[in-house]
Design a protein around this motif. Structure first.
Motif, PDB file in Angstrom:
ATOM      1  N   LEU A 206     -17.784  -6.042   0.522  1.00 26.74           N
ATOM      2  CA  LEU A 206     -16.646  -5.675  -0.308  1.00 26.74           C
ATOM      3  C   LEU A 206     -15.711  -4.642   0.329  1.00 26.74           C
ATOM      4  CD1 LEU A 206     -15.664  -6.672  -2.962  1.00 26.74           C
ATOM      5  CD2 LEU A 206     -16.894  -4.871  -4.115  1.00 26.74           C
ATOM      6  N   PRO A 207     -16.229  -3.500   0.823  1.00 27.65           N
ATOM      7  CA  PRO A 207     -15.318  -2.503   1.378  1.00 27.65           C
ATOM      8  C   PRO A 207     -14.484  -3.061   2.526  1.00 27.65           C
ATOM      9  CG  PRO A 207     -17.460  -1.535   1.049  1.00 27.65           C
ATOM     10  CD  PRO A 207     -17.613  -2.994   0.807  1.00 27.65           C
ATOM     11  N   PHE A 208     -14.973  -4.107   3.153  1.00 26.14           N
ATOM     12  CA  PHE A 208     -14.250  -4.712   4.248  1.00 26.14           C
ATOM     13  C   PHE A 208     -12.944  -5.336   3.781  1.00 26.14           C
ATOM     14  CE2 PHE A 208     -15.572  -4.474   8.311  1.00 26.14           C
ATOM     15  CZ  PHE A 208     -15.373  -5.612   9.078  1.00 26.14           C
ATOM     16  N   SER A 209     -12.948  -5.849   2.553  1.00 32.76           N
ATOM     17  CA  SER A 209     -11.778  -6.593   2.103  1.00 32.76           C
ATOM     18  C   SER A 209     -10.871  -5.754   1.214  1.00 32.76           C
ATOM     19  CB  SER A 209     -12.216  -7.865   1.365  1.00 32.76           C
ATOM     20  OG  SER A 209     -13.390  -7.611   0.653  1.00 32.76           O
ATOM     21  N   VAL A 210     -11.238  -4.504   0.979  1.00 33.72           N
ATOM     22  CA  VAL A 210     -10.404  -3.653   0.142  1.00 33.72           C
ATOM     23  C   VAL A 210      -9.477  -2.840   1.035  1.00 33.72           C
ATOM     24  CG1 VAL A 210     -10.473  -1.652  -1.358  1.00 33.72           C
ATOM     25  CG2 VAL A 210     -12.065  -3.509  -1.727  1.00 33.72           C
ATOM     26  N   SER A 211      -8.228  -2.744   0.655  1.00 27.41           N
ATOM     27  CA  SER A 211      -7.292  -1.980   1.457  1.00 27.41           C
ATOM     28  C   SER A 211      -7.725  -0.528   1.535  1.00 27.41           C
ATOM     29  CB  SER A 211      -5.895  -2.070   0.841  1.00 27.41           C
ATOM     30  OG  SER A 211      -5.038  -1.148   1.459  1.00 27.41           O
ATOM     31  N   PRO A 212      -7.601   0.121   2.687  1.00 29.08           N
ATOM     32  CA  PRO A 212      -8.033   1.516   2.810  1.00 29.08           C
ATOM     33  C   PRO A 212      -7.321   2.429   1.814  1.00 29.08           C
ATOM     34  CG  PRO A 212      -7.251   0.678   4.921  1.00 29.08           C
ATOM     35  CD  PRO A 212      -7.135  -0.443   3.969  1.00 29.08           C
ATOM     36  N   VAL A 213      -6.096   2.115   1.502  1.00 29.13           N
ATOM     37  CA  VAL A 213      -5.381   2.961   0.547  1.00 29.13           C
ATOM     38  C   VAL A 213      -6.066   2.915  -0.813  1.00 29.13           C
ATOM     39  CG1 VAL A 213      -3.237   3.138  -0.758  1.00 29.13           C
ATOM     40  CG2 VAL A 213      -3.167   2.831   1.700  1.00 29.13           C
ATOM     41  N   ILE A 214      -6.532   1.742  -1.177  1.00 27.37           N
ATOM     42  CA  ILE A 214      -7.239   1.624  -2.456  1.00 27.37           C
ATOM     43  C   ILE A 214      -8.569   2.369  -2.383  1.00 27.37           C
ATOM     44  CG2 ILE A 214      -8.282   0.011  -4.067  1.00 27.37           C
ATOM     45  CD1 ILE A 214      -6.185  -1.964  -3.436  1.00 27.37           C
TER      46      ILE A 214
ATOM     47  N   PRO B  90       0.814  -1.214   0.000  1.00 25.68           N
ATOM     48  CA  PRO B  90       0.000   0.000   0.000  1.00 25.68           C
ATOM     49  C   PRO B  90       0.850   1.268   0.000  1.00 25.68           C
ATOM     50  CG  PRO B  90      -0.905  -1.569   1.555  1.00 25.68           C
ATOM     51  CD  PRO B  90       0.399  -2.130   1.081  1.00 25.68           C
ATOM     52  N   LEU B  91       2.004   1.215   0.630  1.00 25.45           N
ATOM     53  CA  LEU B  91       2.852   2.407   0.636  1.00 25.45           C
ATOM     54  C   LEU B  91       3.313   2.740  -0.776  1.00 25.45           C
ATOM     55  CD1 LEU B  91       4.413   4.591   2.053  1.00 25.45           C
ATOM     56  CD2 LEU B  91       6.270   2.971   2.424  1.00 25.45           C
ATOM     57  N   LEU B  92       3.606   1.696  -1.548  1.00 24.75           N
ATOM     58  CA  LEU B  92       4.056   1.931  -2.918  1.00 24.75           C
ATOM     59  C   LEU B  92       2.975   2.609  -3.747  1.00 24.75           C
ATOM     60  CD1 LEU B  92       6.168  -1.166  -3.922  1.00 24.75           C
ATOM     61  CD2 LEU B  92       6.882   1.174  -3.516  1.00 24.75           C
ATOM     62  N   ILE B  93       1.723   2.231  -3.472  1.00 28.41           N
ATOM     63  CA  ILE B  93       0.630   2.879  -4.189  1.00 28.41           C
ATOM     64  C   ILE B  93       0.638   4.372  -3.895  1.00 28.41           C
ATOM     65  CG2 ILE B  93      -1.860   3.032  -4.433  1.00 28.41           C
ATOM     66  CD1 ILE B  93      -2.091   0.122  -3.873  1.00 28.41           C
ATOM     67  N   ILE B  94       0.804   4.696  -2.622  1.00 33.38           N
ATOM     68  CA  ILE B  94       0.811   6.111  -2.242  1.00 33.38           C
ATOM     69  C   ILE B  94       2.008   6.824  -2.852  1.00 33.38           C
ATOM     70  CG2 ILE B  94       1.094   7.654  -0.294  1.00 33.38           C
ATOM     71  CD1 ILE B  94      -0.805   6.178   1.249  1.00 33.38           C
ATOM     72  N   THR B  95       3.151   6.154  -2.850  1.00 32.95           N
ATOM     73  CA  THR B  95       4.336   6.777  -3.429  1.00 32.95           C
ATOM     74  C   THR B  95       4.092   7.114  -4.894  1.00 32.95           C
ATOM     75  OG1 THR B  95       5.599   5.310  -1.984  1.00 32.95           O
ATOM     76  CG2 THR B  95       6.830   6.542  -3.648  1.00 32.95           C
ATOM     77  N   LYS B  96       3.524   6.165  -5.618  1.00 34.34           N
ATOM     78  CA  LYS B  96       3.247   6.429  -7.037  1.00 34.34           C
ATOM     79  C   LYS B  96       2.278   7.592  -7.193  1.00 34.34           C
ATOM     80  CE  LYS B  96       5.045   2.579  -9.153  1.00 34.34           C
ATOM     81  NZ  LYS B  96       6.316   2.909  -9.776  1.00 34.34           N
ATOM     82  N   LEU B  97       1.272   7.642  -6.296  1.00 36.86           N
ATOM     83  CA  LEU B  97       0.301   8.730  -6.374  1.00 36.86           C
ATOM     84  C   LEU B  97       0.973  10.081  -6.152  1.00 36.86           C
ATOM     85  CD1 LEU B  97      -2.988   7.625  -4.589  1.00 36.86           C
ATOM     86  CD2 LEU B  97      -2.712   8.462  -6.909  1.00 36.86           C
ATOM     87  N   GLU B  98       1.876  10.097  -5.199  1.00 30.91           N
ATOM     88  CA  GLU B  98       2.547  11.361  -4.916  1.00 30.91           C
ATOM     89  C   GLU B  98       3.399  11.811  -6.087  1.00 30.91           C
ATOM     90  OE1 GLU B  98       4.553  10.542  -1.299  1.00 30.91           O
ATOM     91  OE2 GLU B  98       2.826  11.050  -0.045  1.00 30.91           O
TER      92      GLU B  98
END
Lengths: 277, 255, 308
Positions: free
Chosen positions: C128-136, A231-239
């Motif tokens: 569904l929202p339960f299994s999706v990462s918060p970042v996504i 997830p951190l990599l996703i944020i890095t790409k977004l930034e």
């Protein structure tokens, strides 16, 4: 209403089906499904080669290893100790049992950021627990594992507890009359009965740990190739305004999450069948 | 109110649970639908109530086709096998429910409702229990509350689904005599479903024996016992004691 | 009639018995249960595990919050950025919880009281929202409302800001908390069946009357617990909000984000001070859950999905 007749498998005299279902679908559509579809649609604008290059680049792959590996280990530990905790809470009486039982839900209720800074401070080299440990925990992959164990703790306990409670004592008594030792009874009678719940809890903990961000980001150290979570990599790409890169990685995570969700549902259906429902 | 069921058929998948059933119930009669499980008796009852729709055939109330009338508008009283009492309401609130949900135009005043509830509680011999909750009552008491609740809206038709099925034998015997007595006082057309031959014989004016979705025989209890029309009826009623007529029971119990 | 009634009152009606209760330890030992030393060891192990991963981290929050004294604590909480973050957090929760409450009730009504094709698909969608990462969760709203997103150009032309502003934060919070109330209601309402609702319908009640007078009172404790949990999650959401917020201090920071800022600035005491606020909220949530459970178990009607 003919649509109602089409959809309903069994006639019902209760009103409000159309309204409730319609609202539910609209709400889910606008809040969840349409935004989620953006990930898929955006990724399709990227060429296949570019997509593959992003999702298997070394840094990203290192993050998969860490995220997946730590989540798996955390879920395993939670499976073992979660069963223990559930057992102790259901079968034994000890002072403070109700309090402990309520606190098991803490990871559900506590904000992830709070958990993150607390665990980091605790397991740092000069922290209350960290100073007693021979290895460095905070800012290493080990710290990630600690955070993910915290996060997944309630899942196994809460899925196993109700099953344990409903287990008929007569089963164990029968085993005892037939000469089984306590350990044999546990291994041959209780564990198989608990297996579906245990598996479900494990999978839920695993799925939750895969996507976790807030509690991990503080303790992780975030060094590329070593202690970066996906997830951190996703944020890095977004930034970096690399939306395409971010969605590519997100897509991989989503597919994994859906696969796990499917697995959980199948497991629960299997469990229900086993119990003869 | 008289009921007529014409050529009623209801299928679940390939199975015809009700198979071209035709039946008439006269105004004020107390009829038992008797049969083993799977005979279609509960389905028939629910269709008469409007809780299920038939695949073919019609239901007429007083000669008027009510097949498509929604259950809400049929003015029937239904007593469920497991009572379906509202657990979080008191006994009084349960009984008053049908009156309280009436649209403002036809809703009686609170005082009228309270009077009606008191009257019904007396009728079912539960006065003093108005403020109890269902879980504080015995099974027999709950069943009587369910009955009072159904009667509160003054239905033209009373339908009971295995009303005493969930009670133990002794309570069942007492309650069935009580039901007969109640019917004699109120004269509401009533149909009840049972798998217990003794119950059907003892309580009903007329018994309809159902088997695999069809009517095997119908008639007064004595007729069925003396002249069973088919081998199934003979076998099914074989163990039934010859019951005293309902009138004799009432005299026996009075006083 | 009176004679029969009296006889009837004397008899106890027999219905299906309640689920088996946990055995007293004495009976357990007689049934071939574990010896005392095994029990003690297991309890000790379980408590040690919980201490390491649960109790001590909780304690750390409060100890560190007051490490530099009461004045620093109060200053941290009273600081204007912290207050702004608090306001924003309360706003986001104040919108998400009622919205998801309505959704939860609607979804539970459709799923629990009716039998239709595709019900299991709908159940999976609710989860569904339960299994999706918060970042996504945050990412998807960036994709829809961000500058490069679908609506980006339209929003810019009309000078409406969604991401990096309050609406985006609220949306992300709603997304992650969608399932909470529904998940509490659905299994319970399914277990309760439709008989009471059918009875109410036969007696002439309208749909709203049935919902309000029969269905909701039967699930009131589960409903309350779902609302409490939903609120706790809404106020504590970090990952999703982190993505859409833009981290503008004083304007688009929620409490969890504010904690992050303080911590990264090495203002540890202040960070823990704010964290202690949220930790206290979490404890209140758990206490409320205990109360709810006690009330639910006091009434023999199953009104909550949690029986202990």
């Amino acid at each position: 209403m003919s649509t109602r007749a089409l959809l309903l498998r069994r006639h019902s005299v209760l009103p409000g089906f159309g309204l409730a279902l319609g609202f539910t679908l609209l709400y889910l559509g606008f809040i969840v499904l349409i935004p989620l579809s953006a990930v898929f649609l955006k990724t399709f604008t990227v060429s296949w080669d570019s997509f593959v290059a992003t999702v298997i680049s070394p840094r990203v792959v290192a993050s998969y290893r860490l995220t997946f590996g730590a989540a798996l280990l955390a879920a395993l530990v939670n499976a073992v100790f979660g069963l223990l905790v559930a057992w102790v809470l259901v079968r034994y009486r000890f002072p403070g049992r109700r309090l402990v039982d309520a606190l098991v839900d803490l990871p559900f209720a506590l904000p992830t950021a709070v958990a993150g800074i607390a665990l980091t401070t605790l397991y740092a080299s000069n922290g209350w627990i960290g100073r007693w440990l021979p290895v460095k925990v905070s800012y290493t992959p080990l710290g990630v594992w600690v955070a993910l164990t915290f996060i997944g703790l309630p899942f196994v306990v809460r899925t196993v507890q109700p099953v344990l409670q409903d287990l008929q004592r007569e089963l164990e008594e029968a085993a005892a009359t037939l000469g089984a030792t306590r350990l044999q009874t546990f291994a041959r009678v209780l564990l198989p009965a608990l297996a579906p719940a245990l598996l479900t809890g494990f999978t839920l903990a695993f799925a939750r740990a895969l996507g976790e961000y807030g509690s991990v980001i503080f303790i992780a150290g975030n060094m590329p190739m070593v202690s970066e979570i996906t997830p951190l990599l996703i944020i890095t790409k977004l930034e970096q305004y690399d939306y395409a890169g971010a969605t590519s990685i997100a897509l991989v995570m989503l597919v994994a999450a859906f696969a796990l969700l499917l697995l959980v549902n199948l497991l629960q259906a299997w469990a229900r069948k086993r119990q003869g429902h | 109110m008289s009921i007529e069921v014409r050529n009623l058929t209801k299928r679940y998948g390939d199975l015809a649970v009700c198979n071209n059933l035709s039946l008439e119930v006269a105004d004020g009669e107390l009829v038992a639908l008797l049969g083993p499980s799977g005979s279609g008796k509960t389905t028939l009852l629910r269709i008469i109530a409007g809780l299920d729709v038939p695949d073919a055939g019609s239901v007429l109330f007083h000669g008027e086709d009510a097949t498509r009338t929604p259950v809400r508008d049929r003015n029937v009283g239904f007593v469920f096998q497991h009572y379906a009492l509202f657990g979080h309401m008191t006994v009084a609130a349960n009984i008053a429910f049908g009156l309280r949900v009436r649209p403002r135009a036809t809703r009686p005043s609170e005082r009228a409702i309270a009077a009606k509830v008191a009257e019904l509680l007396e009728l079912v011999q539960l006065d003093g229990l108005a403020d109890r909750h269902p879980h504080q009552l015995s099974g027999g008491q709950r069943q009587r509350v369910a009955l009072a609740r159904a009667l509160a809206v003054e239905p033209k038709l009373l339908l009971l689904d295995e009303p005493f099925g969930a009670l133990d034998a002794r309570v069942r015997k007492e309650l069935r005599r009580w039901l007969r007595r109640l019917h004699d006082e109120m004269h509401v057309t009533s149909v009840f479903v049972t798998h217990d031959q003794d119950e059907a014989m003892e309580v009903a004016d007329r018994v309809v024996v159902l088997h695999q979705g069809r009517i095997e025989q119908q008639g007064a209890p004595h007729e069925l016992c003396d002249h069973p029309a088919t081998p199934f009826v003979r076998q099914f009623l074989g163990d039934a004691d010859l019951p005293p007529t309902p009138r004799r029971v009432a005299r026996f119990v009075a006083g | 009639m009176a004679a029969i009634a009296q006889a009837l009152d004397g008899l106890a009606g027999r219905d299906a018995g309640p689920a088996a209760r946990p055995l007293a330890p004495a009976r357990q030992a007689a049934a071939g249960g574990e010896p005392a030393w095994v029990r003690r060891t297991l309890v000790g192990l379980a408590l040690a595990f919980l201490a390491l991963f649960l109790f001590v981290p909780l304690a750390v929050v409060f100890v560190q919050a007051f490490a530099k004294g009461l004045d620093v604590y109060r200053a941290a909480l009273g600081e204007s950025d912290a207050l702004a973050a608090l306001r924003l957090t309360l706003l986001a929760a104040g919108i998400s919880v009622p919205l998801n409450l309505v959704f939860g009730v609607a979804a539970a009504w459709a799923i629990a009281k009716f039998d239709f094709r595709g019900k299991s698909v709908l159940l999976a969608l609710v989860d569904l929202p339960f299994s999706v990462s918060p970042v996504i969760a945050g990412l998807v709203y960036m994709l829809v409302f961000g500058l490069q997103g679908w609506c980006g150009a339209w929003l810019r032309d009309h000078d409406v800001r969604v991401v990096f502003a309050v609406p985006g934060i609220v949306l992300a919070t709603v997304f992650v908390t969608v399932p909470f109330i529904a998940r509490e209601l659905i299994p319970l309402m399914q277990a309760q069946g439709q008989e009471q609702e059918e009875a109410a319908r036969v007696l002439g009640a309208s749909g709203w009357q049935i919902l309000w007078r029969v269905t909701l009172p039967n699930v009131k404790w589960a409903l309350l617990y779902g609302v409490i949990l939903c609120n706790a999650r809404a106020m504590g959401e970090f990952g999703a909000v982190s993505v859409v917020s833009g981290h503008i201090r004083g304007r688009t920071d929620t409490l969890p984000l504010h904690i992050e800022i303080l911590y990264n600035d090495y203002q540890f005491a202040a960070a823990f001070a704010v964290a202690s606020l949220l930790a206290a909220l979490a404890l209140v949530t758990l206490v409320l859950k205990l109360i709810v459970e006690r009330r639910a178990n006091a009434s023999p009607v199953p009104e909550s999905g949690h029986e202990h």
